[in-house]
Design a protein around this motif. Structure first.
Motif, short mmCIF file in Angstrom:
data_model
loop_
_atom_site.label_atom_id
_atom_site.label_comp_id
_atom_site.label_asym_id
_atom_site.label_seq_id
_atom_site.Cartn_x
_atom_site.Cartn_y
_atom_site.Cartn_z
N VAL A 94 0.85 -1.21 0.00
CA VAL A 94 0.00 0.00 0.00
C VAL A 94 0.88 1.25 0.00
CG1 VAL A 94 -1.70 1.31 1.32
CG2 VAL A 94 -1.93 -1.18 1.12
N LEU A 95 1.87 1.25 0.88
CA LEU A 95 2.76 2.41 0.98
C LEU A 95 3.53 2.64 -0.32
CD1 LEU A 95 3.90 4.63 2.82
CD2 LEU A 95 5.62 2.99 3.57
N ALA A 96 4.06 1.58 -0.91
CA ALA A 96 4.83 1.70 -2.15
C ALA A 96 3.98 2.25 -3.29
CB ALA A 96 5.43 0.35 -2.54
N ARG A 97 2.75 1.76 -3.42
CA ARG A 97 1.88 2.26 -4.49
C ARG A 97 1.54 3.73 -4.26
NH1 ARG A 97 3.35 -0.37 -8.30
NH2 ARG A 97 1.63 0.38 -9.57
N ALA A 98 1.27 4.10 -3.01
CA ALA A 98 0.93 5.49 -2.71
C ALA A 98 2.11 6.42 -2.98
CB ALA A 98 0.48 5.62 -1.26
N LEU A 99 3.31 6.02 -2.57
CA LEU A 99 4.49 6.86 -2.78
C LEU A 99 4.84 6.98 -4.26
CD1 LEU A 99 6.80 5.82 0.19
CD2 LEU A 99 5.43 7.91 -0.06
N ALA A 100 4.41 6.02 -5.05
CA ALA A 100 4.64 6.09 -6.51
C ALA A 100 3.55 6.91 -7.21
CB ALA A 100 4.69 4.68 -7.09
N GLY A 101 2.58 7.42 -6.44
CA GLY A 101 1.51 8.23 -7.01
C GLY A 101 0.33 7.43 -7.52
N HIS A 102 0.31 6.13 -7.23
CA HIS A 102 -0.79 5.26 -7.68
C HIS A 102 -1.79 5.10 -6.53
CE1 HIS A 102 1.53 4.36 -11.26
NE2 HIS A 102 2.55 4.00 -10.50
N VAL A 146 8.38 -11.67 15.64
CA VAL A 146 7.81 -11.18 14.39
C VAL A 146 8.71 -10.04 13.92
CG1 VAL A 146 5.80 -10.12 13.28
CG2 VAL A 146 5.46 -11.79 15.13
N HIS A 147 9.12 -10.10 12.66
CA HIS A 147 10.02 -9.08 12.12
C HIS A 147 9.43 -8.45 10.87
CE1 HIS A 147 12.75 -12.11 14.03
NE2 HIS A 147 13.24 -11.02 14.56
N GLY A 148 9.66 -7.16 10.72
CA GLY A 148 9.42 -6.49 9.46
C GLY A 148 10.70 -6.59 8.63
N VAL A 149 10.57 -6.95 7.37
CA VAL A 149 11.72 -7.12 6.48
C VAL A 149 11.57 -6.14 5.33
CG1 VAL A 149 12.98 -8.73 5.01
CG2 VAL A 149 11.88 -9.55 7.11
N ARG A 150 12.65 -5.47 4.99
CA ARG A 150 12.65 -4.48 3.92
C ARG A 150 11.64 -3.36 4.22
NH1 ARG A 150 15.95 -6.20 0.00
NH2 ARG A 150 15.26 -4.55 -1.40
N VAL A 151 11.78 -2.79 5.40
CA VAL A 151 10.90 -1.70 5.80
C VAL A 151 11.20 -0.46 4.95
CG1 VAL A 151 10.27 -0.16 7.70
CG2 VAL A 151 10.66 -2.60 8.14
N PHE A 152 12.48 -0.17 4.77
CA PHE A 152 12.88 1.02 4.01
C PHE A 152 13.55 0.67 2.68
CE2 PHE A 152 13.34 2.13 8.56
CZ PHE A 152 12.33 3.06 8.64
N ALA A 153 14.15 -0.50 2.60
CA ALA A 153 15.02 -0.83 1.46
C ALA A 153 14.34 -0.69 0.11
CB ALA A 153 15.56 -2.25 1.62
N ASP A 154 13.05 -1.03 0.02
CA ASP A 154 12.36 -0.94 -1.27
C ASP A 154 11.83 0.46 -1.57
OD1 ASP A 154 12.86 -3.60 -1.74
OD2 ASP A 154 10.94 -4.27 -0.95
N LEU A 155 11.95 1.36 -0.60
CA LEU A 155 11.45 2.72 -0.79
C LEU A 155 12.56 3.72 -1.09
CD1 LEU A 155 8.92 2.78 2.20
CD2 LEU A 155 8.43 2.30 -0.21
N VAL A 156 13.79 3.37 -0.72
CA VAL A 156 14.92 4.27 -0.90
C VAL A 156 15.41 4.17 -2.35
CG1 VAL A 156 17.29 4.77 -0.18
CG2 VAL A 156 15.60 4.05 1.51
#
Length: 199
Positions: A94-102, A146-156
């Motif tokens: 959801v975050l990735a699509r929103a940050l891409a303007g979609h 429980v771990h979050g993986v690639r929290v920032f890596a795919d957004l930078v």
């Protein structure tokens, strides 16, 4: 390399061929066995209760019945065995699509039962940390970390990581620092849940 015996189950003959080649190159071919199969037909190719650990990574997104997949993974464990479960996270998509303007696609992913943003979405299903924990506990395991993986890596932007001195090391340290913080699970690209089988 540490001396463990590893069985890899994969539906792809090409992946198994690559596994065989890589195991030989690493000098561990005698301890790595590849078998063609999938999580829903797991016991057609491996024995029940025969493994100390099962890594089910990038699988649940693609099976028709994730709960059955987790139950099978658990049934493959010996008493006191451990399950490592890694799956695509809903919030990260959801975050990735929103940050891409979609924005319409972001909203679609948020409301879609499978967490998909549209017909072109290559991932058939996404999960929240709570959904994965419920699958693990529902299969009879005690949920551990429980771990979050690639929290920032795919957004930078990759150019920033590649050109800024020390950026990659700093990014990896930041990822490690936030991995176990529940506040960041909801925006991770992937979610990792550990479960332990009690005797």
């Amino acid at each position: 390399r540490l001396g463990h015996h590893v069985t890899v189950v994969d539906p792809s003959p090409n992946a198994l061929f690559a596994l065989e080649r890589r195991a030989a190159e690493a000098g561990v071919a005698d301890r790595v066995r590849g078998v063609q199969g999938d999580i829903l037909g797991l016991f057609d190719v491996v024995e029940r209760g025969g493994f100390d650990a099962v890594l089910c990574h990038g699988v649940l997104e693609y099976v028709d019945d994730p709960a059955e997949g987790v139950r099978n993974a658990v049934a493959a464990l010996r008493p006191s065995g451990a399950l490592s479960l890694l799956a695509a996270g809903l919030g990260g998509a959801v975050l990735a699509r929103a940050l891409a303007g979609h924005f319409t696609e972001a909203r679609q992913a948020l409301t879609d039962p499978a967490g998909r943003w549209g017909e072109g979405d290559p991932v058939p299903r996404r999960f929240t940390a709570e959904q994965l924990a419920e699958l693990v506990s529902g299969a009879g395991l005690e949920v551990g970390a429980v771990h979050g993986v690639r929290v920032f890596a795919d957004l930078v932007p990759g150019v920033l990581v590649d050109t800024e001195p020390g950026a990659m090391d700093a990014l990896l340290k930041l990822e490690a620092a936030v991995a176990e913080l529940p506040a960041f699970h909801s925006v991770a690209t992937q979610l990792h849940v550990l479960g332990e089988k009690r005797p």
